[in-house]
Design a protein around this motif. Structure first.
Motif, PDB file in Angstrom:
ATOM      1  N   ALA A 180       0.795  -1.163  -0.006  1.00 12.54           N
ATOM      2  CA  ALA A 180      -0.106  -0.020  -0.048  1.00 12.54           C
ATOM      3  C   ALA A 180       0.784   1.138  -0.291  1.00 12.54           C
ATOM      4  O   ALA A 180       0.625   2.254  -0.824  1.00 12.54           O
ATOM      5  CB  ALA A 180      -1.093  -0.158   1.231  1.00 12.54           C
ATOM      6  N   ALA A 181       1.910   1.255   0.897  1.00 11.88           N
ATOM      7  CA  ALA A 181       2.911   2.633   0.667  1.00 11.88           C
ATOM      8  C   ALA A 181       3.475   2.553  -0.571  1.00 11.88           C
ATOM      9  O   ALA A 181       3.533   3.750  -1.106  1.00 11.88           O
ATOM     10  CB  ALA A 181       4.078   2.181   1.786  1.00 11.88           C
ATOM     11  N   ARG A 182       4.058   1.653  -1.132  1.00 13.91           N
ATOM     12  CA  ARG A 182       4.435   1.643  -2.752  1.00 13.91           C
ATOM     13  C   ARG A 182       3.311   2.255  -3.678  1.00 13.91           C
ATOM     14  O   ARG A 182       3.748   3.014  -4.388  1.00 13.91           O
ATOM     15  CB  ARG A 182       5.016   0.250  -3.074  1.00 13.91           C
ATOM     16  CG  ARG A 182       6.291  -0.055  -2.607  1.00 13.91           C
ATOM     17  CD  ARG A 182       6.671  -1.328  -2.962  1.00 13.91           C
ATOM     18  NE  ARG A 182       7.891  -1.547  -2.599  1.00 13.91           N
ATOM     19  CZ  ARG A 182       8.686  -2.786  -2.219  1.00 13.91           C
ATOM     20  NH1 ARG A 182       7.988  -4.195  -2.739  1.00 13.91           N
ATOM     21  NH2 ARG A 182       9.746  -3.043  -1.669  1.00 13.91           N
ATOM     22  N   MET A 183       2.175   1.740  -3.558  1.00 14.25           N
ATOM     23  CA  MET A 183       1.057   2.183  -4.328  1.00 14.25           C
ATOM     24  C   MET A 183       0.963   3.545  -4.075  1.00 14.25           C
ATOM     25  O   MET A 183       0.572   4.394  -5.248  1.00 14.25           O
ATOM     26  CB  MET A 183      -0.135   1.363  -3.930  1.00 14.25           C
ATOM     27  CG  MET A 183      -1.336   1.595  -5.074  1.00 14.25           C
ATOM     28  SD  MET A 183      -2.919   0.630  -4.639  1.00 14.25           S
ATOM     29  CE  MET A 183      -4.043   1.396  -5.673  1.00 14.25           C
ATOM     30  N   PHE A 184       0.878   4.085  -2.785  1.00 14.55           N
ATOM     31  CA  PHE A 184       0.527   5.775  -2.518  1.00 14.55           C
ATOM     32  C   PHE A 184       1.628   6.530  -3.091  1.00 14.55           C
ATOM     33  O   PHE A 184       1.494   7.379  -3.758  1.00 14.55           O
ATOM     34  CB  PHE A 184       0.335   5.555  -0.792  1.00 14.55           C
ATOM     35  CG  PHE A 184       0.802   7.139  -0.371  1.00 14.55           C
ATOM     36  CD1 PHE A 184      -0.175   8.139  -0.896  1.00 14.55           C
ATOM     37  CD2 PHE A 184       2.101   7.390  -0.061  1.00 14.55           C
ATOM     38  CE1 PHE A 184      -0.116   9.532  -0.472  1.00 14.55           C
ATOM     39  CE2 PHE A 184       2.131   8.964   0.424  1.00 14.55           C
ATOM     40  CZ  PHE A 184       1.165   9.821   0.213  1.00 14.55           C
ATOM     41  N   THR A 185       2.852   5.817  -3.021  1.00 15.30           N
ATOM     42  CA  THR A 185       4.101   6.762  -3.438  1.00 15.30           C
ATOM     43  C   THR A 185       4.311   6.708  -4.848  1.00 15.30           C
ATOM     44  O   THR A 185       4.589   7.720  -5.483  1.00 15.30           O
ATOM     45  CB  THR A 185       5.407   6.016  -2.855  1.00 15.30           C
ATOM     46  OG1 THR A 185       5.473   6.129  -1.485  1.00 15.30           O
ATOM     47  CG2 THR A 185       6.522   6.716  -3.270  1.00 15.30           C
ATOM     48  N   ALA A 186       4.034   5.610  -5.561  1.00 16.79           N
ATOM     49  CA  ALA A 186       3.991   5.625  -7.029  1.00 16.79           C
ATOM     50  C   ALA A 186       2.845   6.512  -7.461  1.00 16.79           C
ATOM     51  O   ALA A 186       3.314   7.259  -8.582  1.00 16.79           O
ATOM     52  CB  ALA A 186       3.750   4.002  -7.639  1.00 16.79           C
ATOM     53  N   TRP A 187       1.700   6.690  -6.908  1.00 24.03           N
ATOM     54  CA  TRP A 187       0.676   7.577  -7.357  1.00 24.03           C
ATOM     55  C   TRP A 187       1.023   9.119  -7.254  1.00 24.03           C
ATOM     56  O   TRP A 187       0.940   9.684  -8.074  1.00 24.03           O
ATOM     57  CB  TRP A 187      -0.565   7.262  -6.623  1.00 24.03           C
ATOM     58  CG  TRP A 187      -1.698   8.284  -6.925  1.00 24.03           C
ATOM     59  CD1 TRP A 187      -2.745   8.472  -8.300  1.00 24.03           C
ATOM     60  CD2 TRP A 187      -2.152   9.437  -6.150  1.00 24.03           C
ATOM     61  NE1 TRP A 187      -3.258   9.772  -8.062  1.00 24.03           N
ATOM     62  CE2 TRP A 187      -3.102   9.988  -6.801  1.00 24.03           C
ATOM     63  CE3 TRP A 187      -1.857   9.626  -4.876  1.00 24.03           C
ATOM     64  CZ2 TRP A 187      -3.522  11.419  -6.085  1.00 24.03           C
ATOM     65  CZ3 TRP A 187      -2.208  10.947  -4.237  1.00 24.03           C
ATOM     66  CH2 TRP A 187      -3.148  11.492  -4.916  1.00 24.03           C
ATOM     67  N   ALA A 188       1.361   9.189  -5.888  1.00 23.93           N
ATOM     68  CA  ALA A 188       1.688  10.626  -5.752  1.00 23.93           C
ATOM     69  C   ALA A 188       2.921  11.060  -6.270  1.00 23.93           C
ATOM     70  O   ALA A 188       2.733  12.202  -7.058  1.00 23.93           O
ATOM     71  CB  ALA A 188       1.926  10.496  -3.943  1.00 23.93           C
ATOM     72  N   ASN A 189       3.991  10.341  -6.438  1.00 25.93           N
ATOM     73  CA  ASN A 189       4.927  10.664  -7.353  1.00 25.93           C
ATOM     74  C   ASN A 189       4.589  11.003  -8.852  1.00 25.93           C
ATOM     75  O   ASN A 189       5.055  11.830  -9.479  1.00 25.93           O
ATOM     76  CB  ASN A 189       6.274   9.569  -7.155  1.00 25.93           C
ATOM     77  CG  ASN A 189       7.527  10.147  -8.190  1.00 25.93           C
ATOM     78  OD1 ASN A 189       7.916  11.203  -8.122  1.00 25.93           O
ATOM     79  ND2 ASN A 189       7.781   9.005  -8.983  1.00 25.93           N
ATOM     80  N   GLY A 190       3.784  10.126  -9.369  1.00 23.77           N
ATOM     81  CA  GLY A 190       3.372   9.883 -10.819  1.00 23.77           C
ATOM     82  C   GLY A 190       2.605  11.479 -10.970  1.00 23.77           C
ATOM     83  O   GLY A 190       2.820  12.144 -11.872  1.00 23.77           O
ATOM     84  N   PHE A 191       1.600  11.876  -9.986  1.00 25.60           N
ATOM     85  CA  PHE A 191       0.732  12.972 -10.225  1.00 25.60           C
ATOM     86  C   PHE A 191       1.889  14.201 -10.320  1.00 25.60           C
ATOM     87  O   PHE A 191       1.793  15.028 -10.956  1.00 25.60           O
ATOM     88  CB  PHE A 191      -0.053  12.783  -9.239  1.00 25.60           C
ATOM     89  CG  PHE A 191      -1.041  14.146  -9.272  1.00 25.60           C
ATOM     90  CD1 PHE A 191      -2.405  13.889  -9.821  1.00 25.60           C
ATOM     91  CD2 PHE A 191      -1.001  15.432  -8.782  1.00 25.60           C
ATOM     92  CE1 PHE A 191      -3.234  14.691  -9.920  1.00 25.60           C
ATOM     93  CE2 PHE A 191      -1.822  16.396  -9.015  1.00 25.60           C
ATOM     94  CZ  PHE A 191      -2.902  16.110  -9.543  1.00 25.60           C
TER      95      PHE A 191
END
Length: 192
Positions: free
Chosen positions: A142-153
């Protein structure tokens, strides 16, 4: 000019971060930092081995600052709210330090990358909120998913890559709501 002994490593790193933000990574040179702190370039080598080591120090300090900003997000007792606050703090940091932010997420050489220890400490707030939302067994995912989304955005936002119009603040908030819902949804059955 100050002697090398009067120029602290912290002053050197701060000057390097200023140069990175104002002039970009290509202009972050030992000579530019030396001029900024008021010493000759050879004097810097008494504190910093080379340019790669300087870039690594900048990346490490930036990661530490990001971690401190994320750690300042207090636990409210509502993991969904905490995820939103964490995401907003992440985004605010990127906007305040765009070049440093891009440096820590860049695919640089090993010599210029922040240490695993610094990255681990900075990740602790995201792991905590992820565990609260998705359960301890899924905290890392979940932390990786959050970071990937936030970083991508944020990376697309900083690059000016959202060209279809619309309100980016609303889109960011939409993403927070959807991530929170995804993390708290029952786990789907696995296809074997």
């Amino acid at each position: 000019m100050p002697t090398p002994d009067r120029t602290s490593l912290a002053d050197i790193v701060e000057a390097a971060r200023d140069i990175l933000e104002s002039d970009g990574l290509p202009r972050l040179t030992m000579q530019a930092v030396a001029e900024r702190v008021g010493v000759r370039a050879p004097s810097l080598y008494k504190r910093v081995r080379n340019r790669d080591a300087l870039i690594r120090l900048v990346a490490e300090t930036t990661v530490q600052d990001l971690g401190e900003q994320l750690s300042a997000v207090a636990s409210s007792g509502d993991p969904g709210r905490d995820l939103g606050e964490l995401a907003r703090a992440f985004r605010a940091f990127a906007h305040a330090h765009p070049a440093g932010y891009q440096l820590i997420f860049a695919d640089g050489r090993e010599e210029t990358r922040p240490s695993l220890d610094a990255l681990t400490k900075a990740s602790a707030p995201a792991l905590r909120v992820a565990a609260d939302l998705a359960g301890p067994e899924h905290a890392l995912e979940a932390a990786r998913m959050f970071t990937a989304w936030a970083n991508g955005f944020v990376s697309m936002e900083l690059a000016g890559a959202f060209n279809l119009g619309g309100d980016l603040d609303e889109a960011f908030e939409f993403g927070i709501i959807r991530l929170t819902a995804a993390f708290t949804a029952p786990e789907p059955p696995r296809a074997d």
